[in-house]
Write a protein that holds these residues in place. Structure first.
Motif, PDB file in Angstrom:
ATOM      1  N   MET A  51      -2.045 -34.857  27.945  1.00 53.36           N
ATOM      2  CA  MET A  51      -1.610 -34.279  26.667  1.00 53.36           C
ATOM      3  C   MET A  51      -1.264 -32.811  26.815  1.00 53.36           C
ATOM      4  SD  MET A  51      -1.311 -36.453  24.264  1.00 53.36           S
ATOM      5  CE  MET A  51      -1.130 -35.259  22.939  1.00 53.36           C
ATOM      6  N   ALA A  52      -2.051 -32.077  27.607  1.00 51.88           N
ATOM      7  CA  ALA A  52      -1.758 -30.656  27.823  1.00 51.88           C
ATOM      8  C   ALA A  52      -0.437 -30.484  28.558  1.00 51.88           C
ATOM      9  CB  ALA A  52      -2.895 -30.002  28.609  1.00 51.88           C
ATOM     10  N   ALA A  53      -0.170 -31.349  29.541  1.00 51.13           N
ATOM     11  CA  ALA A  53       1.098 -31.276  30.259  1.00 51.13           C
ATOM     12  C   ALA A  53       2.268 -31.541  29.325  1.00 51.13           C
ATOM     13  CB  ALA A  53       1.102 -32.278  31.416  1.00 51.13           C
ATOM     14  N   ALA A  54       2.108 -32.543  28.470  1.00 53.46           N
ATOM     15  CA  ALA A  54       3.178 -32.865  27.526  1.00 53.46           C
ATOM     16  C   ALA A  54       3.412 -31.714  26.551  1.00 53.46           C
ATOM     17  CB  ALA A  54       2.833 -34.145  26.774  1.00 53.46           C
ATOM     18  N   ARG A  55       2.345 -31.126  26.008  1.00 51.11           N
ATOM     19  CA  ARG A  55       2.476 -29.992  25.099  1.00 51.11           C
ATOM     20  C   ARG A  55       3.112 -28.790  25.783  1.00 51.11           C
ATOM     21  NH1 ARG A  55       2.726 -30.922  19.851  1.00 51.11           N
ATOM     22  NH2 ARG A  55       0.947 -32.115  19.081  1.00 51.11           N
ATOM     23  N   SER A  56       2.898 -28.675  27.089  1.00 51.75           N
ATOM     24  CA  SER A  56       3.440 -27.540  27.841  1.00 51.75           C
ATOM     25  C   SER A  56       4.898 -27.722  28.207  1.00 51.75           C
ATOM     26  CB  SER A  56       2.618 -27.321  29.122  1.00 51.75           C
ATOM     27  OG  SER A  56       1.260 -27.127  28.824  1.00 51.75           O
ATOM     28  N   GLY A  57       5.441 -28.893  27.910  1.00 55.27           N
ATOM     29  CA  GLY A  57       6.864 -29.096  28.129  1.00 55.27           C
ATOM     30  C   GLY A  57       7.230 -29.983  29.293  1.00 55.27           C
ATOM     31  N   ALA A  58       6.289 -30.807  29.765  1.00 57.73           N
ATOM     32  CA  ALA A  58       6.568 -31.637  30.936  1.00 57.73           C
ATOM     33  C   ALA A  58       7.602 -32.723  30.669  1.00 57.73           C
ATOM     34  CB  ALA A  58       5.274 -32.281  31.435  1.00 57.73           C
ATOM     35  N   GLY A  59       7.822 -33.084  29.428  1.00 56.34           N
ATOM     36  CA  GLY A  59       8.740 -34.178  29.128  1.00 56.34           C
ATOM     37  C   GLY A  59       8.025 -35.501  29.240  1.00 56.34           C
ATOM     38  N   ALA A  60       8.446 -36.359  30.159  1.00 53.25           N
ATOM     39  CA  ALA A  60       7.817 -37.663  30.341  1.00 53.25           C
ATOM     40  C   ALA A  60       6.556 -37.528  31.185  1.00 53.25           C
ATOM     41  CB  ALA A  60       8.789 -38.630  30.999  1.00 53.25           C
ATOM     42  N   VAL A  61       5.439 -37.999  30.651  1.00 50.73           N
ATOM     43  CA  VAL A  61       4.156 -37.948  31.354  1.00 50.73           C
ATOM     44  C   VAL A  61       3.599 -39.363  31.421  1.00 50.73           C
ATOM     45  CG1 VAL A  61       1.832 -36.977  31.408  1.00 50.73           C
ATOM     46  CG2 VAL A  61       3.723 -35.632  30.457  1.00 50.73           C
ATOM     47  N   THR A  62       3.132 -39.752  32.599  1.00 51.33           N
ATOM     48  CA  THR A  62       2.569 -41.082  32.807  1.00 51.33           C
ATOM     49  C   THR A  62       1.143 -40.964  33.316  1.00 51.33           C
ATOM     50  OG1 THR A  62       4.739 -42.026  33.350  1.00 51.33           O
ATOM     51  CG2 THR A  62       2.799 -43.261  34.069  1.00 51.33           C
ATOM     52  N   VAL A 102      -1.097 -34.683  38.860  1.00 43.27           N
ATOM     53  CA  VAL A 102      -2.433 -34.101  38.684  1.00 43.27           C
ATOM     54  C   VAL A 102      -3.427 -35.085  39.275  1.00 43.27           C
ATOM     55  CG1 VAL A 102      -4.202 -33.347  37.048  1.00 43.27           C
ATOM     56  CG2 VAL A 102      -1.780 -32.877  36.576  1.00 43.27           C
ATOM     57  N   PHE A 103      -4.249 -34.606  40.199  1.00 44.58           N
ATOM     58  CA  PHE A 103      -5.218 -35.463  40.879  1.00 44.58           C
ATOM     59  C   PHE A 103      -6.603 -34.843  40.777  1.00 44.58           C
ATOM     60  CE2 PHE A 103      -7.654 -37.170  44.372  1.00 44.58           C
ATOM     61  CZ  PHE A 103      -7.235 -38.489  44.469  1.00 44.58           C
ATOM     62  N   GLY A 104      -7.545 -35.578  40.188  1.00 42.83           N
ATOM     63  CA  GLY A 104      -8.930 -35.120  40.181  1.00 42.83           C
ATOM     64  C   GLY A 104      -9.719 -35.383  38.929  1.00 42.83           C
ATOM     65  N   PRO A 105      -9.217 -35.020  37.747  1.00 44.16           N
ATOM     66  CA  PRO A 105     -10.051 -35.142  36.546  1.00 44.16           C
ATOM     67  C   PRO A 105     -10.557 -36.566  36.299  1.00 44.16           C
ATOM     68  CG  PRO A 105      -8.155 -33.761  36.080  1.00 44.16           C
ATOM     69  CD  PRO A 105      -7.936 -34.353  37.443  1.00 44.16           C
ATOM     70  N   GLY A 106     -11.877 -36.722  36.339  1.00 42.40           N
ATOM     71  CA  GLY A 106     -12.505 -37.998  36.024  1.00 42.40           C
ATOM     72  C   GLY A 106     -12.406 -39.057  37.098  1.00 42.40           C
ATOM     73  N   LEU A 107     -12.008 -38.702  38.321  1.00 41.86           N
ATOM     74  CA  LEU A 107     -11.791 -39.725  39.350  1.00 41.86           C
ATOM     75  C   LEU A 107     -13.061 -40.116  40.091  1.00 41.86           C
ATOM     76  CD1 LEU A 107      -8.381 -38.708  40.985  1.00 41.86           C
ATOM     77  CD2 LEU A 107      -8.838 -40.247  39.067  1.00 41.86           C
ATOM     78  N   CYS A 152      -0.957 -26.293  33.913  1.00 40.03           N
ATOM     79  CA  CYS A 152      -0.366 -25.940  35.214  1.00 40.03           C
ATOM     80  C   CYS A 152       0.714 -26.948  35.599  1.00 40.03           C
ATOM     81  CB  CYS A 152      -1.440 -25.921  36.303  1.00 40.03           C
ATOM     82  SG  CYS A 152      -2.612 -24.550  36.243  1.00 40.03           S
ATOM     83  N   ALA A 153       0.380 -28.229  35.474  1.00 42.38           N
ATOM     84  CA  ALA A 153       1.318 -29.278  35.865  1.00 42.38           C
ATOM     85  C   ALA A 153       2.545 -29.297  34.972  1.00 42.38           C
ATOM     86  CB  ALA A 153       0.623 -30.638  35.841  1.00 42.38           C
ATOM     87  N   GLY A 154       2.343 -29.073  33.680  1.00 42.60           N
ATOM     88  CA  GLY A 154       3.475 -29.056  32.765  1.00 42.60           C
ATOM     89  C   GLY A 154       4.476 -27.974  33.106  1.00 42.60           C
ATOM     90  N   LEU A 155       3.988 -26.823  33.536  1.00 45.32           N
ATOM     91  CA  LEU A 155       4.884 -25.728  33.920  1.00 45.32           C
ATOM     92  C   LEU A 155       5.539 -26.007  35.272  1.00 45.32           C
ATOM     93  CD1 LEU A 155       2.721 -22.681  32.753  1.00 45.32           C
ATOM     94  CD2 LEU A 155       4.575 -23.837  31.520  1.00 45.32           C
ATOM     95  N   LEU A 156       4.776 -26.572  36.204  1.00 45.50           N
ATOM     96  CA  LEU A 156       5.360 -26.951  37.493  1.00 45.50           C
ATOM     97  C   LEU A 156       6.477 -27.980  37.307  1.00 45.50           C
ATOM     98  CD1 LEU A 156       2.133 -27.379  39.667  1.00 45.50           C
ATOM     99  CD2 LEU A 156       3.894 -25.639  40.006  1.00 45.50           C
TER     100      LEU A 156
END
Length: 262
Positions: free
Chosen positions: A19-30, A72-77, A208-212
């Motif tokens: 959700m943070a990536a999408a709000r940051s402008g990532a477009g399509a997030v899966t 993004v790799f790590g959260p909750g894994l 971070c990912a959304g901006l990248l």
């Protein structure tokens, strides 16, 4: 872009990042989800897409089909060594690597025992530009000798870690330090205790990912994300929980675009 999800009891972290990536402008997030977690993820996602990803082959098929710029790799894994092994296997598939990655939370801890192998993988030609976002404990696990050197300041530790890992380091805390392998570094000055809430780091990894994903270079993306993260928390104010942060990015982004005259 893609965000890896954990098991059914730990899926929220990936959704916060997505959700943070999408709000940051990532477009399509899966969200890339284990089969066991599809139902719980599907019950909470609307604009975020969902895809089954139990194996490396399924992840590589997603990369081939969708060609995401960022993962993004790590959260909750989970902190099991198998999680770190999966990341190393993914990095081995150089032809399938995305342009950039954010490694956070369990992604850091699960690779800490194989840190040298991980760092060498990030040095290979074609490896993604990478942002690693450790808090104090995670930093000491991955960069043990640097973390234990009492003669070094936090700034110096972050710079050394960035050089060793060939990655941008976001050394989190009240005085978050962002360091690049080329020696550049910044100390964030708008930090707030409001961010001391579970899940806020997952949101930061998503920003971070959304901006990248929009083509920003790793050091600049990390610096901007850290500032935006804190600004969103300050705008929301007391009572903040991590779920509030993606929505709280809206006024921060409006202010940025207003200043640019966009």
């Amino acid at each position: 872009m893609g965000v890896f999800s954990g098991e059914p009891s730990a899926t929220g972290a990936a959704r916060l990042a997505a959700m943070a990536a999408a709000r940051s402008g990532a477009g399509a997030v899966t969200v890339l989800s284990p089969t066991r977690s599809l139902a719980v993820n599907g019950a909470h996602l609307t604009s975020i897409m969902l895809r089954k990803a139990d194996t490396l082959d399924e992840v590589l098929a997603f990369l081939d089909a969708r060609k995401p710029k960022t993962l993004v790799f790590g959260p909750g894994l989970g902190r099991e060594p198998e999680v770190g092994n999966f990341l190393l296997d993914l990095l081995e598939a150089i032809g399938h690597a995305p342009e950039s990655m954010v490694i956070d939370a369990d992604g850091i801890t699960s690779t800490a025992l194989q840190a040298e192998t991980f760092f060498r993988a990030l040095e290979r030609q074609g490896a993604p530009q990478t942002i690693i976002t450790p808090h104090e404990g995670e930093f000491h696990r991955m960069f043990k000798s640097i973390g234990e050197d009492s003669n070094l300041s936090k700034l110096e530790k972050a710079r050394r870690a960035a050089a060793v890992a060939n990655a941008v380091i976001v050394y989190k805390g009240p005085d978050t330090v962002i360091a690049s392998p080329d020696g550049r570094a910044a100390i964030n000055e708008n930090g707030t205790p409001l961010l001391a809430t579970a899940g806020s780091g997952d949101v930061l990894s998503g920003i971070c990912a959304g901006l990248l994903a929009q083509g920003m270079a790793a050091f600049e993306a990390a610096c901007a994300a850290v500032w935006m993260h804190a600004a969103a928390a300050a705008h929301f104010g007391p009572g903040l929980i991590a779920e509030d942060l993606p929505e709280a990015l809206r006024p921060v982004l409006r202010d940025i675009f207003a200043r640019r005259g966009a």
